[in-house]
Design a protein around this motif. Structure first.
Motif, PDB file in Angstrom:
ATOM      1  N   GLY A   1       0.834  -1.184   0.000  1.00 36.80           N
ATOM      2  CA  GLY A   1       0.000   0.000   0.000  1.00 36.80           C
ATOM      3  C   GLY A   1       0.875   1.243   0.000  1.00 36.80           C
ATOM      4  N   ARG A   2       0.266   2.404  -0.138  1.00 37.46           N
ATOM      5  CA  ARG A   2       1.022   3.646  -0.194  1.00 37.46           C
ATOM      6  C   ARG A   2       1.900   3.785   1.053  1.00 37.46           C
ATOM      7  N   ARG A   3       3.180   4.111   0.856  1.00 38.96           N
ATOM      8  CA  ARG A   3       4.116   4.255   1.963  1.00 38.96           C
ATOM      9  C   ARG A   3       5.121   5.349   1.617  1.00 38.96           C
ATOM     10  N   ALA A   4       5.973   5.709   2.589  1.00 32.65           N
ATOM     11  CA  ALA A   4       6.853   6.853   2.382  1.00 32.65           C
ATOM     12  C   ALA A   4       8.161   6.678   3.140  1.00 32.65           C
ATOM     13  N   PHE A   5       9.185   7.376   2.661  1.00 29.93           N
ATOM     14  CA  PHE A   5      10.392   7.598   3.433  1.00 29.93           C
ATOM     15  C   PHE A   5      10.176   8.872   4.244  1.00 29.93           C
ATOM     16  N   ALA A   6      10.334   8.801   5.550  1.00 23.73           N
ATOM     17  CA  ALA A   6      10.093   9.965   6.414  1.00 23.73           C
ATOM     18  C   ALA A   6      11.334  10.244   7.250  1.00 23.73           C
ATOM     19  N   TYR A   7      11.665  11.535   7.375  1.00 17.19           N
ATOM     20  CA  TYR A   7      12.819  11.968   8.167  1.00 17.19           C
ATOM     21  C   TYR A   7      12.305  12.289   9.567  1.00 17.19           C
ATOM     22  N   VAL A   8      12.480  11.346  10.482  1.00 18.38           N
ATOM     23  CA  VAL A   8      11.878  11.450  11.817  1.00 18.38           C
ATOM     24  C   VAL A   8      12.931  11.131  12.878  1.00 18.38           C
ATOM     25  N   ARG A   9      12.567  11.417  14.137  1.00 19.03           N
ATOM     26  CA  ARG A   9      13.478  11.124  15.250  1.00 19.03           C
ATOM     27  C   ARG A   9      13.300   9.683  15.709  1.00 19.03           C
ATOM     28  N   ASN A  10      14.429   9.020  15.966  1.00 20.37           N
ATOM     29  CA  ASN A  10      14.390   7.654  16.478  1.00 20.37           C
ATOM     30  C   ASN A  10      14.280   7.678  17.993  1.00 20.37           C
ATOM     31  N   ARG A  11      14.381   6.511  18.589  1.00 16.44           N
ATOM     32  CA  ARG A  11      14.209   6.426  20.039  1.00 16.44           C
ATOM     33  C   ARG A  11      15.286   7.170  20.806  1.00 16.44           C
ATOM     34  N   ARG A  12      16.414   7.391  20.151  1.00 17.52           N
ATOM     35  CA  ARG A  12      17.504   8.132  20.798  1.00 17.52           C
ATOM     36  C   ARG A  12      17.386   9.624  20.565  1.00 17.52           C
ATOM     37  N   GLY A  13      16.324  10.029  19.880  1.00 18.33           N
ATOM     38  CA  GLY A  13      16.117  11.443  19.610  1.00 18.33           C
ATOM     39  C   GLY A  13      16.882  11.959  18.414  1.00 18.33           C
ATOM     40  N   GLU A  14      17.482  11.058  17.635  1.00 19.20           N
ATOM     41  CA  GLU A  14      18.263  11.461  16.476  1.00 19.20           C
ATOM     42  C   GLU A  14      17.388  11.409  15.221  1.00 19.20           C
ATOM     43  N   LEU A  15      17.590  12.375  14.340  1.00 19.02           N
ATOM     44  CA  LEU A  15      16.844  12.386  13.083  1.00 19.02           C
ATOM     45  C   LEU A  15      17.439  11.349  12.121  1.00 19.02           C
ATOM     46  N   GLU A  16      16.566  10.571  11.504  1.00 21.84           N
ATOM     47  CA  GLU A  16      17.002   9.573  10.539  1.00 21.84           C
ATOM     48  C   GLU A  16      15.870   9.269   9.576  1.00 21.84           C
TER      49      GLU A  16
END
Length: 414
Positions: free
Chosen positions: A122-137
């Motif tokens: 189904g429709r999906r995306a690459f998203a630039y988000v914070r991981n559990r350590r608070g780092e953007l990835e």
């Protein structure tokens, strides 16, 4: 030379040429078949004409092609092309589907020549988000619920990045480089494309990302089962690392002519060739005309093979069968008729030449299968008349039985 077509199918004869500038005759024939609710195949009442030029996937696409011209000179192998919609399984409990498998299988007398499986999301995306350590990835989101998706290169890995002059993104790019970049031949300040599939999605370069300030990008919805796409692949593309990325392009239709592995088969087009009078480069490879993906090409087809499609036919088609998980299967047996060419020579002699099946196009949504047959013969001795004729499947079976019998000592005098 006169051409006579004694079949009810569109046909044409023309002259081809090879790398040594040697001419030869080409006779091409296209058959259109359909099937009934019992999946029995027959010739369609309306026979589609020969495809005389490449047909784009849509009006906005210059790279994705639905089908290529039938008027190529020769194909060393047979292309099996599927232009289809993927339909999600219909489980009895009504569980929504976020991803599912589709498949193409071709066999003859138990010998499997194609067995290709893809996964559709189904429709999906690459998203630039914070991981559990608070780092953007970058992360790949889970797919939405999906019921149907056109299986074409627009939903596969690929794409292009372009920044035009006079735009906000262009001004950002100019500010980043500290000068006014020259406008390229494509009218862009900067342009890069994924050569294996410019029509796709997922390919992104770092300069394009900064110019647009993107934090989300549509991700491919079609992939190989054994080559799942991850956020790591996007990170590779961002920094210009292409290792393994061409292998991510998944499709069932036509491989673009601009695909590097296909384009190199044209041969060496250098200044010496351009200034010469030779029609083709000395290292031209006729394989360039094979338009299917390599795992959908076969060395030889007889014309009575079994074609099987999984989750690639309209759920309303009564010829489908479903398994306990709701997956649909359409099984079609090609009819086994054999076109051939009769050549009548200027010296009074004549000879028969079997036509080779070199293109199979399956269109489940239209209930159509197209078969393109081609015969190639030398121009010497001179041909007076070239005729296309058809051997019906029952006659083909009798001829094969006679050959088999003779081979086992059961022929005349056996």
């Amino acid at each position: 030379m006169e051409f006579r077509n004694h079949t009810p199918f569109p046909g044409l004869a023309f002259q081809g040429v090879d790398q040594r500038a040697q001419p030869f005759h080409v006779a091409v024939l296209r058959q259109t078949l359909t099937w009934n609710d019992d999946a029995a195949m027959r010739f369609a009442e309306v026979q589609m004409p020969l495809c005389e030029e490449d047909v784009p996937l849509d009006s906005s696409s210059s790279t994705a092609v639905l089908q290529e011209s039938d008027l190529c000179h020769f194909k060393p192998r047979c292309d099996v092309i599927v232009n289809a919609t993927a339909y999600a399984p219909n489980p009895s409990d009504g569980t929504p589907t976020h991803s599912f498998l589709v498949g193409l299988r071709m066999s003859r007398e138990g010998d499997v020549s194609i067995n290709k499986v893809l996964r559709v999301h189904g429709r999906r995306a690459f998203a630039y988000v914070r991981n559990r350590r608070g780092e953007l990835e970058w992360q790949l989101t889970a797919g939405d619920v999906v019921s149907a998706l056109s299986v074409d290169l627009r939903s596969a890995w690929g794409g292009q990045c372009r920044v035009d002059p006079g735009t906000l993104e262009g001004n950002r790019l100019i500010a980043e480089v500290g000068s006014n970049p020259k406008v390229g031949e494509h009218g862009a300040l900067k342009w890069e494309h994924f050569a294996e599939n410019p029509a796709g999605i997922g390919f992104l370069r770092d300069w394009y990302l900064r110019a647009h300030g993107l934090t989300q990008l549509s991700a491919p919805q079609i992939e190989y089962v054994d080559r799942p796409i991850t956020a790591r692949h996007l990170e590779q593309a961002l920094v210009g690392d292409s290792a393994g990325l061409p292998d991510l392009v998944a499709g069932l239709g036509i491989r673009p002519k601009g695909h590097p592995e296909r384009a190199k088969q044209v041969g060496t087009v250098d200044q010496a060739f351009i200034q010469s009078s030779t029609p083709l480069p000395h290292d031209f490879d006729f394989s360039v005309w094979n338009a299917a993906w390599p795992d959908q090409q076969v060395d030889h087809m007889v014309g009575d093979e079994l074609l099987e499609l999984v989750n690639l036919a309209n759920p309303r088609d009564r010829a489908l069968h479903r398994d306990v998980h709701g997956n649909s299967r359409l099984a079609l047996r090609l009819p086994g008729h054999q076109p051939f060419v009769l050549a009548r020579y200027e010296n009074g002699a004549f000879g028969e030449l079997p036509a080779r099946l070199d293109t199979v196009i399956i269109e489940p949504d239209r209930r159509l299968v197209h078969l393109v047959w081609r015969a190639v013969l030398a121009t010497a001795p001179a041909v007076r008349v070239l005729e296309y004729r058809l051997l019906q499947s029952d006659a083909v079976m009798r001829a094969r039985a006679a050959v088999d019998s003779a081979a086992h000592g059961g022929g005349y005098g056996g």
